[in-house]
Scaffold this motif. Structure first.
Motif, PDB file in Angstrom:
ATOM      1  N   UNK A 131       0.349   5.359   0.338  1.00 15.42           N
ATOM      2  CA  UNK A 131      -0.647   6.393   0.495  1.00 15.42           C
ATOM      3  C   UNK A 131      -0.552   7.549  -0.410  1.00 15.42           C
ATOM      4  N   UNK A 132      -1.694   7.505  -1.353  1.00  9.72           N
ATOM      5  CA  UNK A 132      -1.692   8.774  -2.359  1.00  9.72           C
ATOM      6  C   UNK A 132      -3.023   9.467  -2.032  1.00  9.72           C
ATOM      7  N   UNK A 133      -2.969  10.377  -2.654  1.00  8.66           N
ATOM      8  CA  UNK A 133      -4.276  11.380  -2.662  1.00  8.66           C
ATOM      9  C   UNK A 133      -4.937  10.965  -3.695  1.00  8.66           C
TER      10      UNK A 133
ATOM     11  N   UNK B 247       0.959  12.436   2.887  1.00  9.49           N
ATOM     12  CA  UNK B 247       1.145  13.401   1.641  1.00  9.49           C
ATOM     13  C   UNK B 247       1.698  14.877   1.980  1.00  9.49           C
TER      14      UNK B 247
ATOM     15  N   UNK C  22      -6.988   2.988   8.231  1.00 13.65           N
ATOM     16  CA  UNK C  22      -6.301   4.018   7.518  1.00 13.65           C
ATOM     17  C   UNK C  22      -7.210   5.482   7.578  1.00 13.65           C
TER      18      UNK C  22
ATOM     19  N   UNK D 183       0.881  -1.256   0.056  1.00 11.40           N
ATOM     20  CA  UNK D 183      -0.097   0.171  -0.128  1.00 11.40           C
ATOM     21  C   UNK D 183       0.992   1.302   0.026  1.00 11.40           C
TER      22      UNK D 183
ATOM     23  N   UNK E 133      -3.512   9.897   6.124  1.00 11.56           N
ATOM     24  CA  UNK E 133      -3.525  10.427   4.753  1.00 11.56           C
ATOM     25  C   UNK E 133      -2.613  11.917   4.571  1.00 11.56           C
TER      26      UNK E 133
ATOM     27  N   UNK F 151      -9.815   6.544  -8.845  1.00 10.82           N
ATOM     28  CA  UNK F 151      -8.728   7.339  -9.609  1.00 10.82           C
ATOM     29  C   UNK F 151      -7.273   6.646  -9.624  1.00 10.82           C
TER      30      UNK F 151
ATOM     31  N   UNK G 185      -8.447   8.561  -4.831  1.00 11.07           N
ATOM     32  CA  UNK G 185      -9.762   7.431  -4.517  1.00 11.07           C
ATOM     33  C   UNK G 185      -9.189   6.172  -5.280  1.00 11.07           C
TER      34      UNK G 185
END
Lengths: 253, 162
Positions: free
Chosen positions: A226-228, B116, B107, A224, B112, A233, A230
């Motif tokens: 973590x991306x901004x 980021x 999570x 995994x 997040x 997307x 969904x």
């Protein structure tokens, strides 16, 4: 009403564990819903007409034989079951028979049917039955065990003096829940054969199918990032699907 | 004399109608009468815009919308299954019993954000690359977005804001 939820569970915990199947699947496999109110209509409550009385036997609830025994329209006499709060008998336990022909003898539990409070002890409480009797063939005589009720007919054996005792579930100093014999306060450990299921005798003895089973290292690998984005997307990016259109402006009042 | 007036109330006053009074009309509002059920009058009424009950689509979603009595198909509303190439996928349909049960914490949005944005904010603050208002001197792509741009981005295909 937690008690109602607990009491309405007909299939025992040990049976569910033995099957390796999700409980919802087992329930779905043996339930017989005759009528269910349609969903999406507020005038009809969430009600269903379903069969509630099943006859549990050595045939497991998800099998076809169970379905045959519990066909629609088949009514059986009610089996009165004493609700056992904490189940204390497992496969592989040393147990003494208190009633019947084999009173006083000790044996090892081979099968546990929680739905009927039954326990089958190896070689004890047996009867003879003739299998495959034909006109020409006299049939094979087989010795088969009869079930024993957990509440009255059977008692766990104290490993120290090999005598039948009453037991209690208590917590050790480490916080582990164990069975303790009331006579000598000795712990009766849960036998290793208790972890047997349909698919394996014990987890370390299980042989994985290389085509269908994901190995442990692949399962526990963390991939995994973590991306901004969904989920959709992220998939669009990885598959190269481009969609630059923006929806028209909308307002909430 | 008063007895006769009270007795009048007991004489049955029934009327005769030469046509069926309600012409087969029944209250179908309370019961689920799907598309082919109901009386002839009810079905005819269902075909007009004055339909009493909603047309039961049986769970199938429309692929467009009705405009001035005409149905307009929207190609984006037709579902398309996107299946990835499973050539290099190590994951199989089942999991071996020997594998330990993996329990992951949730999570959260906080996590997040930390993943980021937080690193750049902290490094900017430590290196002093923030101006008088606290805004970054060298903003990253996300930091340069204006509110309407950000909303437009968030509402693109695949968004979960409804």
């Amino acid at each position: 009403m937690r008690i109602f939820g607990f009491l309405s569970k007909k299939v025992g915990d040990l049976t569910v564990k033995y099957s390796n199947l999700p409980e919802s699947y087992i329930k779905r496999s043996y339930e017989q819903v005759y009528w269910k109110n349609p969903t999406g209509y507020p005038q009809y409550p969430k009600a269903q007409v379903t069969r509630k009385k099943f006859r549990f036997t050595t045939n497991r609830p998800w099998t076809a034989q169970f379905r045959q025994q519990n066909e629609t329209g088949v009514l059986r006499k009610k089996v009165f079951l004493e609700p056992v709060g904490e189940w204390s008998f497992f496969k592989g336990d040393r147990v003494e028979v208190m009633v019947g022909k084999d009173k006083g003898k000790q044996g090892i539990v081979t099968q546990v049917i929680q739905e009927r409070n039954w326990v089958f002890v190896e070689g004890l409480n047996t009867h003879l039955r003739v299998v495959g009797k034909d006109k020409d063939f006299p049939g094979v005589t087989v010795q088969s065990e009869a079930p024993l009720l957990v509440t009255t007919d059977v008692k766990l054996v104290d490993p120290e003096n090999l005598k039948p005792t009453e037991i209690e579930w208590r917590y050790t100093e480490e916080g582990e829940k164990v069975r303790v014999s009331l006579a000598s306060s000795r712990i009766i450990p849960v036998p290793k054969s208790a972890e047997e299921t349909i698919d394996y005798k014990s987890k370390d003895l299980y042989i994985a199918n290389p085509d269908k089973d994901t190995s442990a290292d692949v399962v526990t690998k963390i991939t995994f990032e973590a991306k901004l984005r969904t989920f959709e997307m992220d998939i669009m990016e990885s598959m190269g699907i481009k969609e630059d259109r923006v929806p028209a402006k909308s307002y909430w009042y | 004399m008063s007895k006769i007036t009270t007795l009048v109330n007991f004489i049955s006053k029934r009327t005769i109608s030469l046509t069926t009074p309600r012409e087969g009309k029944r209250n179908f509002r309370k019961f689920m009468i799907a598309n082919k059920r109901g009386s002839r009058i009810h079905k005819q009424k269902q075909m007009t815009p004055e339909a009493e009950l909603e047309i039961d689509k049986r769970g199938v979603r429309d692929v467009g919308y009705n405009l001035n009595g005409q149905f307009i198909t929207v190609p984006e509303m037709i579902p398309e299954l996107i299946v990835p190439d499973l050539k290099d996928c190590d994951l199989k349909p089942y999991v071996s019993y020997k594998a330990d049960n993996v329990i992951q914490s949730k999570f959260t949005a906080q996590q997040l954000f930390d993943a980021v944005y937080s690193k750049k904010i902290v490094t900017d603050f430590k290196e002093g690359k923030l101006d008088a208002d606290g805004l970054p001197l060298q903003p990253s792509e996300e930091e340069q977005l204006q509110p309407d741009e950000a909303v437009a981005r968030a509402k693109k295909t695949g968004s979960d804001i409804f």
